[in-house]
Design a protein around this motif. Structure first.
Motif, mmCIF file in Angstrom:
data_model
loop_
_atom_site.group_PDB
_atom_site.id
_atom_site.type_symbol
_atom_site.label_atom_id
_atom_site.label_comp_id
_atom_site.label_asym_id
_atom_site.label_seq_id
_atom_site.Cartn_x
_atom_site.Cartn_y
_atom_site.Cartn_z
ATOM 1 N N GLU A 131 0.831 -1.208 0.000
ATOM 2 C CA GLU A 131 0.000 0.000 0.000
ATOM 3 C C GLU A 131 0.867 1.259 0.000
ATOM 4 O O GLU A 131 0.582 2.216 -0.708
ATOM 5 C CB GLU A 131 -0.927 0.008 1.208
ATOM 6 N N ALA A 132 1.962 1.236 0.763
ATOM 7 C CA ALA A 132 2.862 2.388 0.806
ATOM 8 C C ALA A 132 3.563 2.577 -0.541
ATOM 9 O O ALA A 132 3.728 3.709 -1.004
ATOM 10 C CB ALA A 132 3.882 2.222 1.925
ATOM 11 N N VAL A 133 3.958 1.481 -1.174
ATOM 12 C CA VAL A 133 4.591 1.562 -2.497
ATOM 13 C C VAL A 133 3.601 2.150 -3.487
ATOM 14 O O VAL A 133 3.944 3.023 -4.290
ATOM 15 C CB VAL A 133 5.079 0.167 -2.964
ATOM 16 N N LYS A 180 5.551 6.113 -1.838
ATOM 17 C CA LYS A 180 6.556 6.345 -0.803
ATOM 18 C C LYS A 180 7.860 5.623 -1.148
ATOM 19 O O LYS A 180 7.852 4.560 -1.757
ATOM 20 C CB LYS A 180 6.051 5.862 0.553
ATOM 21 N N THR A 181 8.969 6.223 -0.736
ATOM 22 C CA THR A 181 10.273 5.607 -0.942
ATOM 23 C C THR A 181 10.515 4.549 0.127
ATOM 24 O O THR A 181 9.797 4.485 1.131
ATOM 25 C CB THR A 181 11.398 6.658 -0.860
ATOM 26 N N THR A 182 11.541 3.748 -0.084
ATOM 27 C CA THR A 182 11.892 2.720 0.895
ATOM 28 C C THR A 182 12.172 3.344 2.253
ATOM 29 O O THR A 182 11.717 2.843 3.284
ATOM 30 C CB THR A 182 13.111 1.913 0.407
ATOM 31 N N LYS A 183 12.886 4.452 2.263
ATOM 32 C CA LYS A 183 13.200 5.119 3.530
ATOM 33 C C LYS A 183 11.941 5.623 4.220
ATOM 34 O O LYS A 183 11.788 5.470 5.431
ATOM 35 C CB LYS A 183 14.178 6.265 3.298
ATOM 36 N N LEU A 185 6.797 2.504 9.203
ATOM 37 C CA LEU A 185 6.465 1.183 9.748
ATOM 38 C C LEU A 185 7.459 0.718 10.808
ATOM 39 O O LEU A 185 7.357 -0.413 11.285
ATOM 40 C CB LEU A 185 6.394 0.140 8.625
ATOM 41 N N PHE A 186 8.408 1.587 11.154
ATOM 42 C CA PHE A 186 9.436 1.274 12.161
ATOM 43 C C PHE A 186 10.221 0.014 11.791
ATOM 44 O O PHE A 186 10.396 -0.897 12.593
ATOM 45 C CB PHE A 186 8.811 1.131 13.559
ATOM 46 N N LEU A 187 10.690 -0.015 10.539
ATOM 47 C CA LEU A 187 11.483 -1.119 10.009
ATOM 48 C C LEU A 187 12.789 -0.574 9.467
ATOM 49 O O LEU A 187 12.935 0.629 9.277
ATOM 50 C CB LEU A 187 10.734 -1.818 8.863
ATOM 51 N N LYS A 214 16.467 -2.395 4.732
ATOM 52 C CA LYS A 214 16.686 -3.736 4.184
ATOM 53 C C LYS A 214 15.457 -4.623 4.366
ATOM 54 O O LYS A 214 15.150 -5.448 3.514
ATOM 55 C CB LYS A 214 17.901 -4.384 4.828
ATOM 56 N N THR A 215 14.759 -4.438 5.469
ATOM 57 C CA THR A 215 13.540 -5.212 5.697
ATOM 58 C C THR A 215 12.474 -4.822 4.690
ATOM 59 O O THR A 215 11.773 -5.686 4.140
ATOM 60 C CB THR A 215 13.023 -4.999 7.134
ATOM 61 N N VAL A 216 12.349 -3.537 4.411
ATOM 62 C CA VAL A 216 11.382 -3.076 3.411
ATOM 63 C C VAL A 216 11.755 -3.626 2.041
ATOM 64 O O VAL A 216 10.885 -4.111 1.307
ATOM 65 C CB VAL A 216 11.297 -1.535 3.385
ATOM 66 N N ASP A 217 13.036 -3.600 1.687
ATOM 67 C CA ASP A 217 13.483 -4.171 0.409
ATOM 68 C C ASP A 217 13.162 -5.660 0.329
ATOM 69 O O ASP A 217 12.760 -6.164 -0.718
ATOM 70 C CB ASP A 217 14.975 -3.941 0.214
ATOM 71 N N TYR A 218 13.332 -6.361 1.442
ATOM 72 C CA TYR A 218 13.018 -7.791 1.508
ATOM 73 C C TYR A 218 11.525 -8.015 1.206
ATOM 74 O O TYR A 218 11.173 -8.876 0.403
ATOM 75 C CB TYR A 218 13.389 -8.331 2.895
ATOM 76 N N HIS A 219 10.665 -7.216 1.833
ATOM 77 C CA HIS A 219 9.229 -7.352 1.595
ATOM 78 C C HIS A 219 8.873 -6.976 0.161
ATOM 79 O O HIS A 219 8.029 -7.635 -0.462
ATOM 80 C CB HIS A 219 8.429 -6.494 2.581
ATOM 81 N N ARG A 220 9.503 -5.938 -0.372
ATOM 82 C CA ARG A 220 9.245 -5.548 -1.765
ATOM 83 C C ARG A 220 9.614 -6.679 -2.720
ATOM 84 O O ARG A 220 8.866 -6.980 -3.659
ATOM 85 C CB ARG A 220 10.031 -4.291 -2.132
ATOM 86 N N ASN A 221 10.757 -7.325 -2.473
ATOM 87 C CA ASN A 221 11.168 -8.448 -3.327
ATOM 88 C C ASN A 221 10.201 -9.619 -3.198
ATOM 89 O O ASN A 221 9.890 -10.280 -4.192
ATOM 90 C CB ASN A 221 12.590 -8.884 -2.984
#
Length: 74
Positions: A24-26, A30-33, A39-41, A44-51
């Motif tokens: 939803e944020a993507v 919104k950027t990864t940062k 989301l208080f992550l 790298k965790t956000v990149d992991y979820h995006r992948n």
């Protein structure tokens, strides 16, 4: 629940709740940062979820951006 969340959770039932929040944020541009901060992550965790989202939606070997794909679902 927003129509987007309902549609994405029905179409891709194997997404985790955290992946749905990241998706939803993507979709909102919104950027990864920014996603990581909200989301208080870690980034790298956000990149992991995006992948994981890309893999589960079959976008791994396609040149389509995740945001563009998610916008087509809205």
């Amino acid at each position: 629940t927003s129509p987007f969340l309902h549609r994405i959770s029905q179409a891709y039932a194997d997404l985790t709740p955290q992946e749905i929040r990241v998706a939803e944020a993507v979709k909102d541009g919104k950027t990864t940062k920014e996603i990581a901060d909200s989301l208080f992550l870690s980034g790298k965790t956000v990149d992991y979820h995006r992948n994981n989202i890309r893999r589960k939606m079959g976008l791994n070997r396609r040149s389509l951006s995740l945001r563009s794909f998610l916008l087509t679902l809205s």
